[in-house]
Scaffold this motif. Structure first.
Motif, PDB file in Angstrom:
ATOM      1  N   PRO A 135       3.810   5.130   4.520  1.00  0.00           N
ATOM      2  CA  PRO A 135       4.274   3.791   4.277  1.00  0.00           C
ATOM      3  C   PRO A 135       3.020   2.790   4.062  1.00  0.00           C
ATOM      4  N   SER A 136       2.167   2.803   5.014  1.00  0.00           N
ATOM      5  CA  SER A 136       1.022   1.978   5.301  1.00  0.00           C
ATOM      6  C   SER A 136       0.040   2.235   4.071  1.00  0.00           C
ATOM      7  N   LYS A 137      -0.116   3.454   3.687  1.00  0.00           N
ATOM      8  CA  LYS A 137      -0.892   3.758   2.678  1.00  0.00           C
ATOM      9  C   LYS A 137      -0.363   3.270   1.500  1.00  0.00           C
ATOM     10  N   LEU A 138       0.990   3.327   1.324  1.00  0.00           N
ATOM     11  CA  LEU A 138       1.690   2.951   0.108  1.00  0.00           C
ATOM     12  C   LEU A 138       1.531   1.551  -0.385  1.00  0.00           C
ATOM     13  N   ALA A 139       2.001   0.646   0.941  1.00  0.00           N
ATOM     14  CA  ALA A 139       1.744  -0.757   0.967  1.00  0.00           C
ATOM     15  C   ALA A 139       0.400  -1.133   0.634  1.00  0.00           C
ATOM     16  N   LYS A 140      -0.808  -0.725   0.990  1.00  0.00           N
ATOM     17  CA  LYS A 140      -2.166  -0.897   0.546  1.00  0.00           C
ATOM     18  C   LYS A 140      -2.525  -0.649  -0.793  1.00  0.00           C
ATOM     19  N   LEU A 141      -1.976   0.650  -1.465  1.00  0.00           N
ATOM     20  CA  LEU A 141      -2.112   0.797  -2.763  1.00  0.00           C
ATOM     21  C   LEU A 141      -1.168  -0.480  -3.799  1.00  0.00           C
ATOM     22  N   PHE A 371       3.011   6.193  -5.464  1.00  0.00           N
ATOM     23  CA  PHE A 371       2.839   4.921  -6.148  1.00  0.00           C
ATOM     24  C   PHE A 371       2.758   5.074  -7.905  1.00  0.00           C
ATOM     25  N   GLU A 372       2.254   6.298  -8.296  1.00  0.00           N
ATOM     26  CA  GLU A 372       2.393   6.536  -9.635  1.00  0.00           C
ATOM     27  C   GLU A 372       3.652   6.526 -10.299  1.00  0.00           C
ATOM     28  N   TYR A 373       4.915   6.882  -9.222  1.00  0.00           N
ATOM     29  CA  TYR A 373       6.289   6.866 -10.096  1.00  0.00           C
ATOM     30  C   TYR A 373       6.605   5.390  -9.730  1.00  0.00           C
ATOM     31  N   LEU A 374       6.338   4.707  -8.680  1.00  0.00           N
ATOM     32  CA  LEU A 374       6.602   3.337  -8.377  1.00  0.00           C
ATOM     33  C   LEU A 374       6.149   2.278  -9.353  1.00  0.00           C
ATOM     34  N   LYS A 375       5.047   2.588  -9.766  1.00  0.00           N
ATOM     35  CA  LYS A 375       4.249   1.542 -10.621  1.00  0.00           C
ATOM     36  C   LYS A 375       5.174   0.945 -11.733  1.00  0.00           C
ATOM     37  N   GLU A 390      -4.528   9.022  -9.092  1.00  0.00           N
ATOM     38  CA  GLU A 390      -4.499  10.070  -7.953  1.00  0.00           C
ATOM     39  C   GLU A 390      -5.655  11.317  -8.198  1.00  0.00           C
ATOM     40  N   THR A 391      -5.813  11.359  -9.599  1.00  0.00           N
ATOM     41  CA  THR A 391      -6.968  12.587 -10.023  1.00  0.00           C
ATOM     42  C   THR A 391      -8.286  11.936  -9.469  1.00  0.00           C
ATOM     43  N   GLU A 392      -8.268  10.593  -9.671  1.00  0.00           N
ATOM     44  CA  GLU A 392      -9.631   9.916  -9.352  1.00  0.00           C
ATOM     45  C   GLU A 392     -10.076   9.902  -7.902  1.00  0.00           C
ATOM     46  N   GLN A 393      -8.778   9.724  -7.018  1.00  0.00           N
ATOM     47  CA  GLN A 393      -8.982   9.708  -5.873  1.00  0.00           C
ATOM     48  C   GLN A 393      -9.324  11.087  -4.960  1.00  0.00           C
TER      49      GLN A 393
END
Length: 399
Positions: A135-141, A371-375, A390-393
């Protein structure tokens, strides 16, 4: 006659004293053994390279796992249990039993777009720091890509929670008029574990223990059995038996039938449908993410291969139940269902520290996929957001 009774009494008393002393002695031994075992296991985790590049020294990693061991639970109606508050260095749990989440986008909680994250220990993100949970990683994204958005992400994840429990969690929030805008479910692992434990799909994790404890206050027989089975002496005797006959200190679990896997899939589909009806009724957006596990990762590192070998007894349940869910006609048509069990297929580094829990790298990759689906839900209709794929990451991470 009196001398015989006296002798029997003295013998009984001495036996009780010896057993009591053994119980206390073994308690001290196991307390030390279990604590040192945590660090011993963590040494293996550190050696696997799981935390390389995360900027933590070995002692900090050990602290994370010591805090996990120290976590305790308290009774919670309908859910069986929830976390007790904890103010650890790396694990913070508030008075309401929820883990601290980094929320850099939060400006005003009353008007924020609310994202609820439900799941078990994998959503809680065991083995990571508060700031590096899923959740924290998602919030930061979200903050990086939508810096002007007022967003609050809440981590409802708790060790052992299944989809059944999570649906109840959500319903309890709705009844309190705490209505989210987005609901994320991250499931698959505990549905299999609980079914394996209880040999029945849909039961809460450790339900067999709750069954043993039911009405214990009204049964001396149950009290005595529980006292025996939870004693250090019983642990010592059963451990020695296993070592003598199986050469292992741990109970050897066996595989379950394929029919159970089918039941697990049907049960999961049923609860996804319930969340869909709640979505329609309350107007929030649901995402049902089917999570990865050691059996779904294509390229296992040496450390991950050892986890796979140690717990192969779950494999048939995971593979068949996941496949059954994917092929279910309801799931194929349901836009809320998203299979992300392949999220680690391109990861070359160690992601897992057992058969299902991931380190901070794994959390980052999972959050990126989510995140890709939430965008589309987060993107303002008149604004184009710049995102990091995500691929770049992954490319950056594996360099």
């Amino acid at each position: 006659m009196k001398s015989k009774l006296k002798f029997a009494f003295v013998l009984f008393r001495n036996v009780l004293i010896i057993l009591l002393l053994l119980e206390i002695g073994l308690g001290i031994f196991y307390s030390y053994h279990d604590e040192s075992g945590i660090d011993g296991n963590t040494e293996r985790i550190i050696a696997s390279g799981l935390y390389e590049g995360d900027g933590m020294d070995d002692e900090s990693i050990k602290e994370i796992f010591r805090e996990l061991r120290q976590q305790d639970m308290m009774w919670e109606p309908y859910l069986h249990y929830r976390f007790k508050p904890m103010n650890g260095k790396h694990n913070t749990i508030y008075e309401n039993g929820l883990r601290k989440t980094a929320n850099p986008s939060l400006k005003d909680s009353a008007t924020a777009l609310k994202i609820f994250c439900f799941g078990g220990s994998t959503m809680y993100s065991s083995g990571s720091r508060d700031e590096h949970s899923i959740p924290s990683k998602l919030a930061k994204l979200i903050h990086t890509n939508f810096p002007d958005q007022n967003v609050e992400v809440t981590n409802f994840g708790c060790h052992g929670y299944t989809r059944v429990t999570e649906n109840i969690q959500l319903q309890r929030e709705l009844v309190k008029n705490n209505i989210p805008d987005i609901v994320i479910f991250y499931d698959g692992v505990n549905e299999i574990i609980s079914a394996h434990q209880n040999n029945e799909a849909g039961s809460p994790t450790n339900a067999y223990n709750r069954k043993k404890e039911f009405k214990i206050a009204h049964s001396y027989k149950k009290r005595i059995k529980l006292m025996i089975y939870s004693s250090n002496l019983y642990r010592f005797v059963t451990t020695m038996q296993r070592k003598l006959f199986t050469k292992s200190a741990y109970k050897q679990l066996s595989s379950r039938s394929d029919a159970l896997a089918t039941d697990i899939a049907k049960n999961y589909v049923g609860y996804v449908q319930i969340s869909k009806s709640l979505e329609n009724e309350y107007g929030f957006k649901v995402f049902n993410f089917m999570q990865p596990n050691i059996y779904s990762k294509k390229n296992l590192t040496e450390a991950e291969q050892s986890y796979y070998n140690d717990q192969k007894y779950y494999e048939n349940l995971y593979k068949l139940s996941y496949e059954t869910v994917r092929k279910d006609s309801t799931m194929i048509k349901d836009s809320t269902f998203v299979d992300i069990s392949d999220v680690f297929d391109n990861a070359e580094k160690t992601v897992y520290f057992d058969f299902c829990h991931t380190g901070e790298l794994g959390n980052k990759l999972v959050a990126a996929r989510m995140f890709e689906y939430l965008k589309p839900v987060l993107t303002p209709k008149t604004t184009e957001a710049v995102t990091v794929s995500e691929t770049e990451q992954l490319t950056t991470i594996n360099q």
